[in-house]
Motif scaffolding. Structure first.
Motif, mmCIF file in Angstrom:
data_model
loop_
_atom_site.group_PDB
_atom_site.id
_atom_site.type_symbol
_atom_site.label_atom_id
_atom_site.label_comp_id
_atom_site.label_asym_id
_atom_site.label_seq_id
_atom_site.Cartn_x
_atom_site.Cartn_y
_atom_site.Cartn_z
ATOM 1 N N TYR A 211 41.483 38.492 36.152
ATOM 2 C CA TYR A 211 40.057 39.185 36.991
ATOM 3 C C TYR A 211 38.793 37.984 37.384
ATOM 4 N N ILE A 212 38.624 37.033 35.907
ATOM 5 C CA ILE A 212 37.818 36.255 35.650
ATOM 6 C C ILE A 212 37.987 35.582 37.154
ATOM 7 N N GLU A 213 39.080 34.999 36.939
ATOM 8 C CA GLU A 213 39.260 33.481 38.149
ATOM 9 C C GLU A 213 39.244 34.168 39.235
ATOM 10 N N ASP A 214 39.993 35.510 39.731
ATOM 11 C CA ASP A 214 39.363 36.548 41.358
ATOM 12 C C ASP A 214 38.030 36.806 41.546
ATOM 13 N N HIS A 215 36.661 36.644 40.743
ATOM 14 C CA HIS A 215 35.507 37.072 40.785
ATOM 15 C C HIS A 215 34.110 36.127 40.840
ATOM 16 N N VAL A 216 34.739 35.119 39.995
ATOM 17 C CA VAL A 216 33.537 34.111 39.560
ATOM 18 C C VAL A 216 33.171 33.460 41.254
ATOM 19 N N ARG A 217 31.678 33.348 41.355
ATOM 20 C CA ARG A 217 30.595 33.647 42.559
ATOM 21 C C ARG A 217 30.296 32.224 41.892
#
Length: 633
Positions: A211-217
């Motif tokens: 989730y983190i890697e997919d949603h880091v901005r």
């Protein structure tokens, strides 16, 4: 004329297809690696003190390296770092190298994200620890950050204080390291924000990681990192989880260009680098706009995001005059225009005696301006021929036409720049004698005692090479008069945005102006400006004015030029010498889209530049003028 150093050159490549695609289409999974090598070699002009590269491999398993870096010092650094990379593949058969699964599983630098950097130091700091990219490690892939840039910041002290007030204790005091730590700190917060979101959604363990890697901005990281920085910059980075970004300063001082298709996203400091590497037309390459960032997510989605509002229109004109490759279509035409616009002042300097004047240039960066100068002189000569024919009042005879038409612009390669002479002798006079032979001449290229010699250069900065080498060596041709032409205006002020020109006293224009003030017993002007600088430095930097500009107000450009000649004339050289500089108006006419002219006008685009210029005069006065007042020397 003298070598000026700039910090630096950048290159980014993001492969948008699996490595198998490049193996099948181009015959090698090393497509990205090879393109990075080309992009860095094509920017060798931007940095010869060191080079570094980094690579990120996507979708690795725990226990396997996914972030790679190589760095080296010296002018052969590019060859060295890529040589080290390819040593990893030594001894492998062609069949093994073509095995993409093997490469992805076990070979270093077999990845999808590549970043390269070329370095020139503008701070005097050397050593491998100062070579980009910088790397910040963490066991969470998304918190790993590899960072490089083409920049110089004017307010490192303020950012350092901000970090320490937050409780951080930076190990190194430099803009690169401090920016890395500040950006890394904000990346940590961005990851933690996503961690909290994932927990709130009920996710656990590796589902949280995904989730983190997919949603880091990364735009959040940049928006909370860059607003406080004052300077010219293009900053680039990759994360261990596969994010890639490059951001340009909101004043547009430093350059960046990018290209995207369905196979690759690439960014470089210069447009021709991308054109040559990827076989593109000018129109295929986009310029990264000031205050925006090129963002490529780990899934390959590419976007341009506004990070900061534009704060001015200050694209560096010196980039166009000197640093960037002349092979760029627009830069080539701009440099030609700079040379062409000097036709009038040059003709005035030689008393319009084109028949007895030889025109040449200082190799190698002034060559394009030289072609423009020849175009302007040819046009002048053609117009003169037309008027001569019209003035005959009758149909001209063959001999009359021949006499008129045989007039031409005499162009020769009068000066040669030899390979860099290595000075093994430490004794001062011997070293100076060797340095005087960096340039050589074409003997017999002018008619001694009868011909003027006009030599064009792109810029005259310190005047050291003129004094120690060029004027003396050209005098061996025994011209009637020497005219030294600069396609750039007088360089009067330091730079604080990435070019190695930090001190006022380095500039021959400044030294000549100080000498004129003393010749005319106007030392009070020097002291008054010192006092004014001190007063300005007590103000908030946003309210400061560059009071150093007043130092030049008592004199015309011609008066300063004459003093420069007097100061730079080598002993024993008696040939009349005249300097011709580009005008500010001519500069803007040649390159209207590049208004960053602070080197020439003192109009710095950021408050930090103005502050440091005032400080530079204080430093000069307190180190030189006070000593003179005290010792009389």
């Amino acid at each position: 004329m003298e070598e000026i150093k700039e910090d630096c050159g950048v290159a980014l490549i993001r492969l948008l297809k699996p490595l198998e695609y490049y193996q099948q289409k181009y015959g090698t999974w090393m497509y990205g690696l090879n393109k990075l090598y080309l992009m860095m070699e094509k920017q060798h002009n931007r940095g010869q003190e060191g080079a570094g590269m980094a690579c990120v491999k996507l979708d690795t398993q725990p226990g396997h390296e996914y972030m790679f870096r190589e760095r080296a010092e010296g002018s052969n650094a590019i060859t060295e770092i890529f040589g080290k990379v390819h040593k990893n593949y030594a001894g492998m058969s062609a069949q093994q190298l073509a095995d993409v699964d093997h490469a992805k599983a076990g070979l270093p630098f077999a990845g999808e994200l590549y970043m390269g950097h070329l370095r020139y130091s503008t701070t005097g700091k050397t050593g491998i620890s100062y070579v980009h990219p910088f790397l910040r490690r963490n066991n969470w892939r998304a918190k790993n950050l590899c960072f490089c840039g083409n920049f110089n910041m004017t307010n490192v002290d303020e950012i350092f204080e901000k970090l320490t007030l937050q409780g951080q204790c930076p190990r190194i005091y430099s803009d690169t390291y401090i920016m890395l730590e500040l950006m890394g700190h904000r990346l940590d917060r961005e990851v933690e924000r996503n961690f909290a979101e994932a927990k709130a959604k009920g996710l656990t363990n590796t589902d949280i990681t995904r989730y983190i890697e997919d949603h880091v901005r990364m735009s959040n990281v940049l928006k909370t990192t860059m607003p406080d920085f004052d300077g010219g910059y293009v900053v680039c980075g990759v994360t261990g989880s596969g994010e890639m970004f490059s951001m340009r300063d909101p004043w547009g001082i430093r350059p960046a260009f990018y290209y995207k298709d369905d196979e690759v996203v690439a960014l470089a400091s210069e447009r021709p680098v991308l054109q040559t590497t990827f076989d593109l037309e000018c129109e295929d390459v986009e310029e990264l706009k000031p205050g925006t960032a090129l963002m490529v997510k780990r899934n390959g989605e590419c976007s341009i995001e506004r990070i900061l509002a534009p704060r001015g229109d200050a694209a560096c004109s010196f980039e166009r005059i000197y640093f960037s490759r002349g092979s760029d279509r627009d830069i080539y035409n701009e440099r030609k225009k700079l040379g062409e616009q000097l036709t009038g002042p040059i003709l005035k300097a030689v008393n319009h005696d084109v028949e007895h004047t030889v025109f040449s240039y200082i190799p190698n960066t002034a060559e394009v301006a030289y072609y423009g100068m020849l175009d302007g002189l040819t046009q002048h000569l053609n117009e003169r021929k037309i008027k001569q024919i019209e003035a005959l009042g009758h149909t001209p005879s063959h001999e009359e036409l021949k006499s008129i038409m045989n007039a031409y612009v005499r162009s020769e390669k009068a000066a040669w720049k030899d390979i860099k002479l290595r000075t093994f002798i430490a004794e001062g006079n011997s070293r100076n004698d060797l340095a005087s032979h960096v340039y050589d001449i074409t003997y017999g290229s002018i008619d001694a005692g009868k011909d003027n010699l006009v030599i064009i250069d792109d810029s005259i900065v310190r005047g050291t090479t003129l004094k120690k080498s060029i004027l003396r060596i050209l005098d061996r041709l025994h011209p009637k008069k020497m005219v030294i032409v600069s396609s750039a205006p007088q360089i009067r002020y330091p730079d604080y945005y990435g070019i190695d020109m930090p001190c006022l006293e380095e500039f021959c224009v400044f030294r000549a102006t100080i000498a004129l003030l003393k010749d005319r017993h106007m030392e009070h002007v020097i002291h008054a400006i010192y006092e004014a600088c001190l007063e300005e430095l007590h103000k908030p930097k946003e309210r400061m004015t560059n009071v150093v500009r007043a130092i030049y107000e008592p004199f015309t450009t011609e008066e300063i030029n004459a003093k420069i000649v007097e100061m730079l004339r080598p002993s024993g050289v008696t040939t009349p010498i005249e300097l011709v500089y580009q005008s500010i108006e001519g500069l803007h006419e040649a390159m209207p889209g590049y208004k960053g002219d602070w080197y020439f006008t003192g109009r710095f685009p950021t408050p930090g530049g103005t502050k440091l210029c005032n400080q530079a005069f204080v430093n000069y006065y307190e180190s030189v003028e006070k000593d003179i007042a005290t010792t009389g020397v």
